[in-house]
Design a protein around this motif. Sequence first.
Motif, PDB file in Angstrom:
ATOM      1  N   MET A  97      57.097 -65.158  38.003  1.00  0.00           N
ATOM      2  CA  MET A  97      56.227 -63.985  38.051  1.00  0.00           C
ATOM      3  C   MET A  97      56.880 -62.810  37.331  1.00  0.00           C
ATOM      4  SD  MET A  97      54.616 -62.033  41.361  1.00  0.00           S
ATOM      5  CE  MET A  97      56.203 -61.624  42.035  1.00  0.00           C
ATOM      6  N   LEU A  98      58.155 -62.589  37.581  1.00  0.00           N
ATOM      7  CA  LEU A  98      58.860 -61.470  36.960  1.00  0.00           C
ATOM      8  C   LEU A  98      58.954 -61.619  35.445  1.00  0.00           C
ATOM      9  CD1 LEU A  98      61.662 -61.123  39.615  1.00  0.00           C
ATOM     10  CD2 LEU A  98      59.962 -59.366  39.067  1.00  0.00           C
ATOM     11  N   LEU A  99      59.080 -62.841  34.973  1.00  0.00           N
ATOM     12  CA  LEU A  99      59.237 -63.076  33.539  1.00  0.00           C
ATOM     13  C   LEU A  99      57.919 -63.374  32.836  1.00  0.00           C
ATOM     14  CD1 LEU A  99      62.473 -65.253  33.649  1.00  0.00           C
ATOM     15  CD2 LEU A  99      62.271 -62.822  33.054  1.00  0.00           C
ATOM     16  N   GLY A 100      56.866 -63.606  33.599  1.00  0.00           N
ATOM     17  CA  GLY A 100      55.599 -64.027  33.006  1.00  0.00           C
ATOM     18  C   GLY A 100      54.678 -62.908  32.579  1.00  0.00           C
ATOM     19  N   ALA A 101      54.882 -61.731  33.084  1.00  0.00           N
ATOM     20  CA  ALA A 101      54.001 -60.615  32.726  1.00  0.00           C
ATOM     21  C   ALA A 101      54.245 -60.223  31.269  1.00  0.00           C
ATOM     22  CB  ALA A 101      54.244 -59.436  33.654  1.00  0.00           C
ATOM     23  N   PRO A 102      53.175 -60.077  30.466  1.00  0.00           N
ATOM     24  CA  PRO A 102      53.349 -59.872  29.026  1.00  0.00           C
ATOM     25  C   PRO A 102      53.732 -58.465  28.579  1.00  0.00           C
ATOM     26  CG  PRO A 102      51.017 -60.019  29.554  1.00  0.00           C
ATOM     27  CD  PRO A 102      51.778 -60.254  30.826  1.00  0.00           C
ATOM     28  N   VAL A 103      53.384 -57.422  29.328  1.00  0.00           N
ATOM     29  CA  VAL A 103      53.667 -56.047  28.892  1.00  0.00           C
ATOM     30  C   VAL A 103      54.400 -55.294  29.987  1.00  0.00           C
ATOM     31  CG1 VAL A 103      51.729 -55.902  27.271  1.00  0.00           C
ATOM     32  CG2 VAL A 103      51.393 -55.258  29.645  1.00  0.00           C
ATOM     33  N   ASP A 104      55.070 -54.211  29.595  1.00  0.00           N
ATOM     34  CA  ASP A 104      55.897 -53.454  30.540  1.00  0.00           C
ATOM     35  C   ASP A 104      55.154 -53.020  31.798  1.00  0.00           C
ATOM     36  OD1 ASP A 104      58.225 -53.702  29.138  1.00  0.00           O
ATOM     37  OD2 ASP A 104      58.349 -51.607  28.515  1.00  0.00           O
ATOM     38  N   SER A 105      53.913 -52.551  31.658  1.00  0.00           N
ATOM     39  CA  SER A 105      53.200 -52.068  32.844  1.00  0.00           C
ATOM     40  C   SER A 105      52.956 -53.216  33.820  1.00  0.00           C
ATOM     41  CB  SER A 105      51.883 -51.410  32.445  1.00  0.00           C
ATOM     42  OG  SER A 105      51.042 -52.338  31.780  1.00  0.00           O
ATOM     43  N   GLU A 106      52.648 -54.403  33.305  1.00  0.00           N
ATOM     44  CA  GLU A 106      52.451 -55.554  34.186  1.00  0.00           C
ATOM     45  C   GLU A 106      53.786 -56.036  34.745  1.00  0.00           C
ATOM     46  OE1 GLU A 106      50.042 -58.644  32.442  1.00  0.00           O
ATOM     47  OE2 GLU A 106      48.586 -57.174  31.747  1.00  0.00           O
ATOM     48  N   GLU A 159      48.101 -46.934  40.038  1.00  0.00           N
ATOM     49  CA  GLU A 159      46.881 -47.646  40.432  1.00  0.00           C
ATOM     50  C   GLU A 159      46.935 -49.057  39.876  1.00  0.00           C
ATOM     51  OE1 GLU A 159      43.475 -45.609  38.963  1.00  0.00           O
ATOM     52  OE2 GLU A 159      43.823 -43.830  40.179  1.00  0.00           O
ATOM     53  N   ALA A 160      46.354 -49.981  40.617  1.00  0.00           N
ATOM     54  CA  ALA A 160      46.231 -51.359  40.133  1.00  0.00           C
ATOM     55  C   ALA A 160      45.074 -52.006  40.875  1.00  0.00           C
ATOM     56  CB  ALA A 160      47.513 -52.143  40.373  1.00  0.00           C
ATOM     57  N   PRO A 161      44.078 -52.491  40.143  1.00  0.00           N
ATOM     58  CA  PRO A 161      42.978 -53.179  40.813  1.00  0.00           C
ATOM     59  C   PRO A 161      43.469 -54.499  41.406  1.00  0.00           C
ATOM     60  CG  PRO A 161      42.738 -53.320  38.423  1.00  0.00           C
ATOM     61  CD  PRO A 161      43.909 -52.426  38.700  1.00  0.00           C
ATOM     62  N   ALA A 162      42.749 -54.998  42.391  1.00  0.00           N
ATOM     63  CA  ALA A 162      43.151 -56.229  43.070  1.00  0.00           C
ATOM     64  C   ALA A 162      43.325 -57.379  42.088  1.00  0.00           C
ATOM     65  CB  ALA A 162      42.140 -56.584  44.152  1.00  0.00           C
ATOM     66  N   HIS A 163      42.465 -57.442  41.059  1.00  0.00           N
ATOM     67  CA  HIS A 163      42.589 -58.556  40.120  1.00  0.00           C
ATOM     68  C   HIS A 163      43.895 -58.495  39.337  1.00  0.00           C
ATOM     69  CE1 HIS A 163      41.782 -56.513  36.284  1.00  0.00           C
ATOM     70  NE2 HIS A 163      40.913 -55.785  36.942  1.00  0.00           N
ATOM     71  N   ALA A 164      44.445 -57.300  39.121  1.00  0.00           N
ATOM     72  CA  ALA A 164      45.735 -57.184  38.426  1.00  0.00           C
ATOM     73  C   ALA A 164      46.848 -57.779  39.287  1.00  0.00           C
ATOM     74  CB  ALA A 164      46.034 -55.730  38.087  1.00  0.00           C
ATOM     75  N   LEU A 165      46.775 -57.548  40.598  1.00  0.00           N
ATOM     76  CA  LEU A 165      47.742 -58.174  41.503  1.00  0.00           C
ATOM     77  C   LEU A 165      47.596 -59.687  41.453  1.00  0.00           C
ATOM     78  CD1 LEU A 165      47.320 -55.778  44.539  1.00  0.00           C
ATOM     79  CD2 LEU A 165      49.287 -55.903  43.025  1.00  0.00           C
ATOM     80  N   GLY A 166      46.358 -60.153  41.418  1.00  0.00           N
ATOM     81  CA  GLY A 166      46.099 -61.586  41.330  1.00  0.00           C
ATOM     82  C   GLY A 166      46.638 -62.180  40.047  1.00  0.00           C
ATOM     83  N   ASP A 167      46.485 -61.459  38.942  1.00  0.00           N
ATOM     84  CA  ASP A 167      47.008 -61.930  37.656  1.00  0.00           C
ATOM     85  C   ASP A 167      48.524 -62.101  37.726  1.00  0.00           C
ATOM     86  OD1 ASP A 167      44.438 -61.853  36.636  1.00  0.00           O
ATOM     87  OD2 ASP A 167      44.748 -60.014  35.476  1.00  0.00           O
ATOM     88  N   VAL A 168      49.199 -61.148  38.346  1.00  0.00           N
ATOM     89  CA  VAL A 168      50.653 -61.222  38.484  1.00  0.00           C
ATOM     90  C   VAL A 168      51.039 -62.375  39.408  1.00  0.00           C
ATOM     91  CG1 VAL A 168      52.639 -59.989  39.447  1.00  0.00           C
ATOM     92  CG2 VAL A 168      51.071 -58.795  37.929  1.00  0.00           C
ATOM     93  N   LEU A 169      50.367 -62.482  40.536  1.00  0.00           N
ATOM     94  CA  LEU A 169      50.681 -63.554  41.488  1.00  0.00           C
ATOM     95  C   LEU A 169      50.393 -64.946  40.930  1.00  0.00           C
ATOM     96  CD1 LEU A 169      49.428 -61.842  44.750  1.00  0.00           C
ATOM     97  CD2 LEU A 169      51.749 -62.711  44.359  1.00  0.00           C
ATOM     98  N   ALA A 170      49.437 -65.042  40.006  1.00  0.00           N
ATOM     99  CA  ALA A 170      49.107 -66.348  39.414  1.00  0.00           C
ATOM    100  C   ALA A 170      50.295 -66.933  38.659  1.00  0.00           C
ATOM    101  CB  ALA A 170      47.898 -66.220  38.493  1.00  0.00           C
ATOM    102  N   HIS A 171      51.182 -66.094  38.133  1.00  0.00           N
ATOM    103  CA  HIS A 171      52.389 -66.599  37.463  1.00  0.00           C
ATOM    104  C   HIS A 171      53.308 -67.299  38.459  1.00  0.00           C
ATOM    105  CE1 HIS A 171      51.660 -64.792  33.557  1.00  0.00           C
ATOM    106  NE2 HIS A 171      51.346 -63.663  34.161  1.00  0.00           N
ATOM    107  N   ALA A 172      53.323 -66.824  39.694  1.00  0.00           N
ATOM    108  CA  ALA A 172      54.194 -67.407  40.720  1.00  0.00           C
ATOM    109  C   ALA A 172      53.537 -68.563  41.463  1.00  0.00           C
ATOM    110  CB  ALA A 172      54.593 -66.333  41.726  1.00  0.00           C
ATOM    111  N   PHE A 173      52.225 -68.535  41.533  1.00  0.00           N
ATOM    112  CA  PHE A 173      51.518 -69.527  42.338  1.00  0.00           C
ATOM    113  C   PHE A 173      50.397 -70.203  41.554  1.00  0.00           C
ATOM    114  CE2 PHE A 173      53.345 -66.378  45.187  1.00  0.00           C
ATOM    115  CZ  PHE A 173      53.994 -67.172  46.112  1.00  0.00           C
ATOM    116  N   PRO A 174      50.717 -70.821  40.412  1.00  0.00           N
ATOM    117  CA  PRO A 174      49.651 -71.459  39.624  1.00  0.00           C
ATOM    118  C   PRO A 174      48.969 -72.593  40.375  1.00  0.00           C
ATOM    119  CG  PRO A 174      51.803 -72.157  38.829  1.00  0.00           C
ATOM    120  CD  PRO A 174      52.031 -71.055  39.828  1.00  0.00           C
ATOM    121  N   ASP A 175      49.679 -73.180  41.313  1.00  0.00           N
ATOM    122  CA  ASP A 175      49.116 -74.273  42.104  1.00  0.00           C
ATOM    123  C   ASP A 175      48.186 -73.779  43.207  1.00  0.00           C
ATOM    124  OD1 ASP A 175      51.444 -73.085  43.172  1.00  0.00           O
ATOM    125  OD2 ASP A 175      51.780 -74.784  44.514  1.00  0.00           O
ATOM    126  N   ARG A 176      48.108 -72.469  43.412  1.00  0.00           N
ATOM    127  CA  ARG A 176      47.257 -71.908  44.459  1.00  0.00           C
ATOM    128  C   ARG A 176      45.979 -71.283  43.904  1.00  0.00           C
ATOM    129  NH1 ARG A 176      51.364 -70.805  48.562  1.00  0.00           N
ATOM    130  NH2 ARG A 176      52.625 -72.681  48.444  1.00  0.00           N
TER     131      ARG A 176
END
Length: 171
Positions: free
Chosen positions: A43-52, A124-141
């Motif tokens: 998750m920490l390494l998967g986000a493409p830009v600094d803000s993410e 600010e961060a919409p819920a889907h942005a949190l989901g996008d970040v979490l998807a890097h850690a939990f692709p199986d979920r």
Amino acid sequence: PAGALAAARELLQALGALDADARITALGRRMLALGTHPRLAAMLLGAPVDSEQALACDVAALVEARDPMLRSRRDDWALRWQALAAFRIGRAPGDANRGALAAIDQAAAQWRRRLRIEAKPPAEAPAHALGDVLAHAFPDRIARQHASDARRYQLSNGRMARIADDSALYG
């Protein structure tokens, strides 16, 4: 046990840490160097830009810490992150543990320093942005809602899951 080893290998491949021949990848080496759980490293390494990446640091700190909310749903990550963002501007919700939020804020700052992320944590961060970040850690979920039962989901790994009636993830 062989089943647990196979599941671990499958997860590490899904995270990009191992290739199809179960050899460590370049990303896997970077993940290993972080010294944290492979899911959080991905998750920490998967986000493409600094803000993410800054948001990923916040989420990693939230995942590692005890729940800062005193009366919340157990799966409401957006609520926890919003409490952290509010704490940073001096407006932590009354049902939040300020000491826990302070520790989470410090842990997130430590991740940003360690990863050399210059971006400030988002306000600010919409819920889907949190989901996008979490998807890097939990692709199986990642899951699709079942057609005949709105509380059942088919996970990307083929397994089925059912969420609690009071889940914040419903829908």
